[in-house]
Design a protein around this motif. Structure first.
Motif, mmCIF file in Angstrom:
data_model
loop_
_atom_site.group_PDB
_atom_site.id
_atom_site.type_symbol
_atom_site.label_atom_id
_atom_site.label_comp_id
_atom_site.label_asym_id
_atom_site.label_seq_id
_atom_site.Cartn_x
_atom_site.Cartn_y
_atom_site.Cartn_z
ATOM 1 N N ASP A 13 -53.201 44.326 -32.592
ATOM 2 C CA ASP A 13 -54.227 45.355 -31.989
ATOM 3 C C ASP A 13 -54.441 45.340 -30.702
ATOM 4 O O ASP A 13 -54.868 46.544 -30.023
ATOM 5 N N SER A 14 -54.159 44.347 -29.758
ATOM 6 C CA SER A 14 -53.995 44.356 -28.545
ATOM 7 C C SER A 14 -52.978 43.373 -27.972
ATOM 8 O O SER A 14 -52.472 42.356 -28.575
ATOM 9 N N PRO A 15 -52.345 43.920 -26.541
ATOM 10 C CA PRO A 15 -51.308 42.537 -26.188
ATOM 11 C C PRO A 15 -52.118 41.303 -25.874
ATOM 12 O O PRO A 15 -51.586 40.364 -25.688
ATOM 13 N N ARG A 16 -53.395 41.299 -25.719
ATOM 14 C CA ARG A 16 -54.244 39.982 -25.699
ATOM 15 C C ARG A 16 -53.961 39.280 -26.910
ATOM 16 O O ARG A 16 -54.216 37.769 -26.692
ATOM 17 N N ARG A 17 -53.405 39.666 -27.936
ATOM 18 C CA ARG A 17 -53.478 38.831 -29.168
ATOM 19 C C ARG A 17 -51.618 38.316 -29.322
ATOM 20 O O ARG A 17 -51.464 37.750 -30.105
ATOM 21 N N ALA A 18 -50.903 38.363 -28.284
ATOM 22 C CA ALA A 18 -49.673 37.980 -28.298
ATOM 23 C C ALA A 18 -49.716 36.534 -28.413
ATOM 24 O O ALA A 18 -50.811 35.734 -28.080
ATOM 25 N N HIS A 19 -48.602 35.716 -28.732
ATOM 26 C CA HIS A 19 -48.933 34.579 -29.143
ATOM 27 C C HIS A 19 -48.855 33.698 -27.900
ATOM 28 O O HIS A 19 -49.002 32.239 -28.080
ATOM 29 N N SER A 20 -48.707 33.887 -26.737
ATOM 30 C CA SER A 20 -48.970 33.371 -25.624
ATOM 31 C C SER A 20 -50.165 32.753 -25.431
ATOM 32 O O SER A 20 -50.379 31.752 -24.677
ATOM 33 N N ILE A 21 -51.127 33.291 -26.041
ATOM 34 C CA ILE A 21 -52.469 32.834 -26.126
ATOM 35 C C ILE A 21 -52.693 31.509 -26.735
ATOM 36 O O ILE A 21 -53.491 30.601 -26.566
ATOM 37 N N ALA A 22 -51.540 30.915 -27.659
ATOM 38 C CA ALA A 22 -51.738 29.605 -28.188
ATOM 39 C C ALA A 22 -51.371 28.583 -27.116
ATOM 40 O O ALA A 22 -51.370 27.486 -27.491
ATOM 41 N N ALA A 23 -50.645 29.146 -26.063
ATOM 42 C CA ALA A 23 -49.966 27.959 -24.986
ATOM 43 C C ALA A 23 -51.285 27.207 -24.520
ATOM 44 O O ALA A 23 -52.253 27.686 -23.957
ATOM 45 N N GLN A 24 -50.977 25.955 -24.477
ATOM 46 C CA GLN A 24 -52.301 25.035 -23.801
ATOM 47 C C GLN A 24 -51.902 24.304 -22.598
ATOM 48 O O GLN A 24 -52.942 24.232 -21.575
ATOM 49 N N GLY A 25 -50.818 23.561 -22.455
ATOM 50 C CA GLY A 25 -50.882 22.637 -21.456
ATOM 51 C C GLY A 25 -50.789 23.221 -19.958
ATOM 52 O O GLY A 25 -51.371 22.701 -19.160
ATOM 53 N N GLY A 26 -49.833 23.966 -19.410
ATOM 54 C CA GLY A 26 -49.853 24.360 -18.190
ATOM 55 C C GLY A 26 -48.549 24.872 -17.884
ATOM 56 O O GLY A 26 -47.610 25.277 -18.658
ATOM 57 N N ILE A 27 -48.387 25.458 -16.444
ATOM 58 C CA ILE A 27 -47.244 26.141 -15.995
ATOM 59 C C ILE A 27 -46.617 25.425 -14.680
ATOM 60 O O ILE A 27 -47.550 24.978 -13.765
ATOM 61 N N ASN A 28 -45.466 25.003 -14.773
ATOM 62 C CA ASN A 28 -44.953 24.014 -13.419
ATOM 63 C C ASN A 28 -44.330 24.893 -12.417
ATOM 64 O O ASN A 28 -43.908 26.140 -12.767
ATOM 65 N N ALA A 29 -44.683 24.333 -11.297
ATOM 66 C CA ALA A 29 -43.913 25.071 -9.956
ATOM 67 C C ALA A 29 -43.805 23.844 -8.977
ATOM 68 O O ALA A 29 -44.690 23.092 -8.984
ATOM 69 N N ALA A 30 -42.723 24.115 -8.138
ATOM 70 C CA ALA A 30 -42.335 22.935 -7.104
ATOM 71 C C ALA A 30 -42.986 23.049 -5.877
ATOM 72 O O ALA A 30 -42.391 23.262 -4.683
ATOM 73 N N LYS A 31 -44.503 23.171 -5.765
ATOM 74 C CA LYS A 31 -45.188 23.404 -4.490
ATOM 75 C C LYS A 31 -45.460 22.179 -3.940
ATOM 76 O O LYS A 31 -45.881 22.051 -2.703
ATOM 77 N N ASN A 32 -45.399 21.215 -4.631
ATOM 78 C CA ASN A 32 -45.526 19.648 -4.013
ATOM 79 C C ASN A 32 -46.818 19.521 -3.307
ATOM 80 O O ASN A 32 -46.917 18.999 -2.246
ATOM 81 N N TYR A 33 -47.893 20.237 -3.825
ATOM 82 C CA TYR A 33 -49.196 19.962 -3.418
ATOM 83 C C TYR A 33 -49.454 18.533 -3.301
ATOM 84 O O TYR A 33 -50.462 18.099 -2.455
ATOM 85 N N GLN A 34 -49.063 17.651 -4.342
ATOM 86 C CA GLN A 34 -49.497 16.311 -4.293
ATOM 87 C C GLN A 34 -48.739 15.650 -3.478
ATOM 88 O O GLN A 34 -49.044 14.169 -3.365
ATOM 89 N N ASN A 35 -47.781 16.055 -2.741
ATOM 90 C CA ASN A 35 -46.917 15.276 -1.762
ATOM 91 C C ASN A 35 -46.360 13.885 -2.170
ATOM 92 O O ASN A 35 -46.324 12.996 -1.906
ATOM 93 N N ASP A 36 -45.832 14.307 -3.724
ATOM 94 C CA ASP A 36 -45.220 13.201 -4.344
ATOM 95 C C ASP A 36 -43.687 13.330 -4.335
ATOM 96 O O ASP A 36 -42.908 12.818 -5.317
ATOM 97 N N GLY A 37 -42.854 14.136 -3.446
ATOM 98 C CA GLY A 37 -41.606 14.212 -3.470
ATOM 99 C C GLY A 37 -41.059 15.416 -4.310
ATOM 100 O O GLY A 37 -39.799 15.216 -4.672
ATOM 101 N N ASP A 38 -42.033 16.322 -4.830
ATOM 102 C CA ASP A 38 -41.452 17.386 -5.503
ATOM 103 C C ASP A 38 -40.406 18.316 -4.798
ATOM 104 O O ASP A 38 -40.588 18.519 -3.533
ATOM 105 N N SER A 39 -39.628 18.889 -5.433
ATOM 106 C CA SER A 39 -38.872 19.980 -4.824
ATOM 107 C C SER A 39 -38.167 20.966 -5.979
ATOM 108 O O SER A 39 -38.333 20.719 -7.023
ATOM 109 N N VAL A 40 -37.588 22.009 -5.242
ATOM 110 C CA VAL A 40 -37.177 22.947 -6.306
ATOM 111 C C VAL A 40 -35.773 22.166 -7.210
ATOM 112 O O VAL A 40 -35.795 22.530 -8.388
ATOM 113 N N TYR A 41 -34.876 21.502 -6.454
ATOM 114 C CA TYR A 41 -34.000 20.710 -7.198
ATOM 115 C C TYR A 41 -34.595 19.723 -8.345
ATOM 116 O O TYR A 41 -34.054 19.649 -9.376
#
Length: 296
Positions: A13-41
């Protein structure tokens, strides 16, 4: 936004009903905000390893490269990611990663990302750049040979699910989001509409279909009880890093500290990985336990 005329279709009925709505946990990115050694690699390596070395490395590396920009775009679209008390974006460890790189919105990350993308889509609809068709199901892909004799996708055949009328739509380029096919398996947490019909249509037209076994699984599910329940009930993987402890049972024996009381009966390597990763090991590691159940 680049000036193209876009015509999206969805059977909901609407794109808002796409099944992406069921994803719960999160989305990853290598911003290293926590300064714990993260990187793109490091994000690239964790993603390849978490995917059982089945993913295409060039694509995964590109995803790791643009991951930071994706977060920036989502924030600009208004996605309400969790924030620390100081107002900065918060992170948590997740999905077997040993650094904190996951951006999340409680247990509703997929829904909030979807609403952010939908708001951007609605903006373009209002501007007249996009004409949105809802309650349309794609029946076939139209292929036309170009000057070199190569068949190109140049439109679709779709059914209006309200009137039943079959219509045709032409385009210079066709992008198909086929969605998941989890219901090809006996039990799934996917919606019943995730049946693989769109993927099958493009496969019949010659598109390649790789790794049909490469489907995400969730060990933290409430299993089906009785013959009246048709679906598994998903519990967010984020529970394992928000104070809950994943406890496996063997012959009814368990301890309250999150470890097995009889580890000799379990594959030693699996037990070691779960212990050292503090209850956020990869999903497939958890599934290696024999005859075990998932309980919170």
């Amino acid at each position: 936004e680049l000036g193209y005329n876009v015509t999206p279709f969805c059977y909901q009925d609407s794109p808002r009903r796409a099944h992406s709505i069921a994803a719960q946990g999160g989305i990853n990115a290598a911003k290293n905000y926590q300064n714990d050694g993260d990187s793109v690699y490091r994000l690239f390596y964790d993603t390849i390893k978490g995917g059982d070395y089945r993913a295409r490395e060039a694509y995964v590396y590109r995803l790791a490269e643009v991951s930071n920009a994706i977060i920036d775009q989502c924030v600009a679209q208004g996605v309400p990611f969790a924030r620390e008390y100081g107002g900065l974006l918060d992170n948590r460890s997740f999905g077997g990663a040993q650094v904190s790189r996951t951006f999340y919105a409680r247990g509703q990350t997929g829904q909030q990302l979807l609403l952010g993308a939908y708001s951007a889509l609605s903006r373009e609809v209002q501007r007249g750049n996009v004409k949105l068709y809802t309650r349309y199901e794609m029946l076939d892909v139209v292929l036309i040979k170009d000057n070199e004799g190569v068949e190109r996708a140049r439109g679709i055949i779709a059914r209006n699910l309200v009137t039943g009328k079959i219509e045709r739509f032409a385009a210079h380029a066709v992008v198909i989001g086929t969605g998941g096919y989890g219901n090809t398996y006996f039990l799934s947490t996917n919606a019943m509409a995730s049946n693989g019909s769109a993927a099958m249509q493009v496969y019949r037209k010659g598109a390649y279909f790789a790794n049909p076994c490469f489907a995400q699984i969730h060990p933290t599910c409430i299993p089906v009880h009785g013959d009246k329940q048709s679906k598994l009930t998903l519990m967010s993987e984020s529970l394992r890093n928000d104070g809950r402890i994943w406890v496996g049972t063997m012959d009814g024996l368990m301890s309250f500290d999150g470890h097995f009381t009889n580890p000799e009966e379990i594959q030693f390597e699996t037990y070691r990985q779960v212990s050292e990763r503090s209850n956020v090991a990869d999903n497939d590691i958890y599934v290696l336990y024999k005859d075990s159940e998932s309980q919170i």
